[in-house]
Design a protein around this motif. Sequence first.
Motif, mmCIF file in Angstrom:
data_model
loop_
_atom_site.group_PDB
_atom_site.id
_atom_site.type_symbol
_atom_site.label_atom_id
_atom_site.label_comp_id
_atom_site.label_asym_id
_atom_site.label_seq_id
_atom_site.Cartn_x
_atom_site.Cartn_y
_atom_site.Cartn_z
ATOM 1 N N ASP A 1 -33.544 -22.393 -57.555
ATOM 2 C CA ASP A 1 -33.810 -21.054 -56.996
ATOM 3 C C ASP A 1 -32.570 -20.476 -56.324
ATOM 4 O OD1 ASP A 1 -35.438 -18.818 -56.269
ATOM 5 O OD2 ASP A 1 -35.690 -19.666 -54.272
ATOM 6 N N PRO A 2 -31.584 -20.074 -57.091
ATOM 7 C CA PRO A 2 -31.442 -20.057 -58.555
ATOM 8 C C PRO A 2 -30.643 -21.269 -59.051
ATOM 9 C CG PRO A 2 -29.686 -18.755 -57.612
ATOM 10 C CD PRO A 2 -30.510 -19.299 -56.447
ATOM 11 N N SER B 1 -26.381 -11.370 -61.805
ATOM 12 C CA SER B 1 -27.060 -10.077 -61.991
ATOM 13 C C SER B 1 -28.531 -10.157 -61.590
ATOM 14 C CB SER B 1 -26.878 -9.545 -63.412
ATOM 15 O OG SER B 1 -27.449 -10.398 -64.342
ATOM 16 N N CYS B 2 -29.172 -11.288 -61.820
ATOM 17 C CA CYS B 2 -30.567 -11.471 -61.375
ATOM 18 C C CYS B 2 -30.646 -11.416 -59.847
ATOM 19 C CB CYS B 2 -31.137 -12.793 -61.877
ATOM 20 S SG CYS B 2 -31.407 -12.875 -63.651
ATOM 21 N N LEU B 3 -29.690 -12.067 -59.178
ATOM 22 C CA LEU B 3 -29.647 -12.049 -57.716
ATOM 23 C C LEU B 3 -29.450 -10.627 -57.191
ATOM 24 C CD1 LEU B 3 -27.474 -15.153 -56.798
ATOM 25 C CD2 LEU B 3 -29.677 -14.592 -55.756
ATOM 26 N N THR C 1 -39.795 -19.441 -52.436
ATOM 27 C CA THR C 1 -38.686 -19.191 -53.345
ATOM 28 C C THR C 1 -38.366 -17.700 -53.426
ATOM 29 O OG1 THR C 1 -40.189 -19.109 -55.238
ATOM 30 C CG2 THR C 1 -39.179 -21.241 -54.739
ATOM 31 N N LEU C 2 -37.101 -17.402 -53.696
ATOM 32 C CA LEU C 2 -36.668 -16.023 -53.888
ATOM 33 C C LEU C 2 -37.166 -15.506 -55.231
ATOM 34 C CD1 LEU C 2 -34.954 -13.594 -52.930
ATOM 35 C CD2 LEU C 2 -32.977 -14.685 -54.050
ATOM 36 N N PHE C 3 -37.091 -16.357 -56.244
ATOM 37 C CA PHE C 3 -37.507 -15.984 -57.589
ATOM 38 C C PHE C 3 -38.842 -16.632 -57.939
ATOM 39 C CE2 PHE C 3 -32.868 -15.608 -57.710
ATOM 40 C CZ PHE C 3 -32.729 -14.327 -58.236
ATOM 41 N N SER C 4 -39.632 -15.952 -58.748
ATOM 42 C CA SER C 4 -40.907 -16.512 -59.204
ATOM 43 C C SER C 4 -40.629 -17.679 -60.152
ATOM 44 C CB SER C 4 -41.721 -15.452 -59.945
ATOM 45 O OG SER C 4 -41.113 -15.180 -61.213
ATOM 46 N N LEU C 5 -41.636 -18.469 -60.415
ATOM 47 C CA LEU C 5 -41.503 -19.593 -61.336
ATOM 48 C C LEU C 5 -41.040 -19.098 -62.712
ATOM 49 C CD1 LEU C 5 -41.808 -22.581 -62.024
ATOM 50 C CD2 LEU C 5 -44.236 -22.146 -62.486
#
Length: 162
Positions: free
Chosen positions: A13-14, A153-155, A45-49
Amino acid sequence: MAHVLAVYPGTFDPITLGHEDVVLRATQLFDELIVAVAAGHHKKTLFSLDERIAMVRRAVQHYPQVRVESFSGLMRDFMVARGAKAMVRGLRAVTDFDYEFQLAGMNRHLMPEVETVFLTPSDKFQFISSTFVREIASLGGEVDKFVSADVQSCLQARLRRS
């Protein structure tokens, strides 16, 4: 010689360049590797699974012997169901060792047929952690030396939305 399947579990993550380096090293040792992305029930988490799985899949897409799966629950159950013989763990520094040593001992009790293999990333990646990457990015710092362009870029997209 038997076909050896290993599992590299984590929250990712990530996923960082350090994680990617450990994947590269594991592909040189094992016939097949599953990067197991934790649902993260114990961590916020910052990002979903699904986002984490997608990032990891893009990061490892050039390794034909690597697949990415999610897991929740006991790693023991995940590994037994797939017939895995080794668990890969990345070690960055002495500070990781105490926790990882205890975890390996507990895992040996839960799954004595599985070996834990510790891999260290290249020197240039040894200080990178997902936590540091998230903190630096959230404060507007540059993370391009720690994560791939895709993850960066996702971040940035995620932090713009927050």
